[in-house]
Design a protein around this motif. Structure first.
Motif: not given
Length: 286
Positions: A227, A229-230, A267
């Motif tokens: 999961s 993100s960024n 990530c």
């Protein structure tokens, strides 16, 4: 003095200033510096001609060397680049700087903010892992550790800060090699500044090396999940910066599966382990 930073867009610029012990000053604009793909460990540039190193400023007198700021082009683009690049264990490309740790790299952790919101205790082990990956040639390619650079030692927490300003430039050194988090130029994930003693006839001797992560503008994680993100993996980026400390330079072009690729991948934990070129680059120095 040399500065290397990992930037978000992957663009690079280079400048090296050297003051010799006899007072002779020389410089290199570094506008077409190429990576070395030789397996023999020579530093001769080949035709790969990657982009210049962002904020690469090298001054080899009192010896300050700051690694070009690490960058990222974004997760989707970066993953596409990685898929199009040679595998980490088949890509022998590397570039080596004019510096080497002849003794022990003694380092500290600043008492301010740290990437990924880590505690001081957690940061010790995360940064140790990053440095050990370099000094022990940690890889998944089957290469044995032939690098004589088992020389990183954590000393203590310090009130001193990394000698790097908000423009990702090296400031006057304070005598301590400090890792910390802070505010850097927007577009820069991390910057490493290294100072060296001029050593005629061989690579210049590392004197001090500071690392700062840009926790003002970017998010880091030490636990990359599906999961994610960024966020940038702090251990991957830390390993890249540790590579600069021990004499490796950024590479660009279609080599994004190597640890020393100059644009960080969000990530992804790919850079935690070295590729063929990273290992060969270290062997060429040590």
């Amino acid at each position: 003095m040399s500065v290397d930073s990992v930037t978000v867009d992957g663009e690079t610029h280079g400048f090296t200033l050297q003051v010799d012990t006899d007072g002779i000053i020389s410089y290199d604009l570094g506008e077409s510096e190429s990576a070395d793909s030789s397996v023999a460990g020579s530093d001769t540039a080949d035709s790969l001609n990657p982009a210049e190193t962002t904020d690469d400023l090298t001054q080899e007198s009192d010896g300050t060397d700051a690694d070009a700021s690490d960058s990222s082009t974004g997760a989707e683009v970066a993953e596409v680049d990685a898929a199009a690049s040679p595998g980490a264990c088949s890509d022998g490309t590397y570039a080596a700087a004019d510096r080497k740790e002849y003794g022990t790299y003694n380092w500290y952790i600043g008492d301010g903010g740290l990437p990924a919101g880590m505690s001081h205790t957690d940061a010790i082990w995360v940064f140790y892992d990053a440095l050990d990956a370099i000094t022990e040639s940690y890889n998944n390619c089957g290469y044995s550790d032939q690098v004589d650079a088992h020389k990183a030692n954590y000393l203590s927490k310090t009130s001193y800060e990394a000698d790097i300003n908000t423009s990702s430039q090296c400031t006057d050194r304070d005598g301590l090699s400090t890792w910390d988090g802070g505010d850097l130029k927007s577009g820069v994930y991390a910057t490493t500044c290294t100072w060296t003693w001029p050593t005629p006839g061989v690579k210049n001797d590392l004197r001090e090396a500071d690392v700062r992560f840009n926790i003002h503008d970017y998010d880091f994680t030490n636990n990359v999940t599906s999961s994610c993100s960024n966020k940038v993996d702090v251990r991957s980026l830390g390993t890249h910066e540790a590579g600069h400390i021990f004499g490796l330079k950024d590479i660009y072009g279609s080599h994004s599966n190597l640890t020393m690729y100059g644009s960080s991948i969000e990530c992804s934990t790919r850079a935690r382990t070295l590729g063929k070129g990273d290992v060969l680059g270290l062997r060429s120095i040590y």
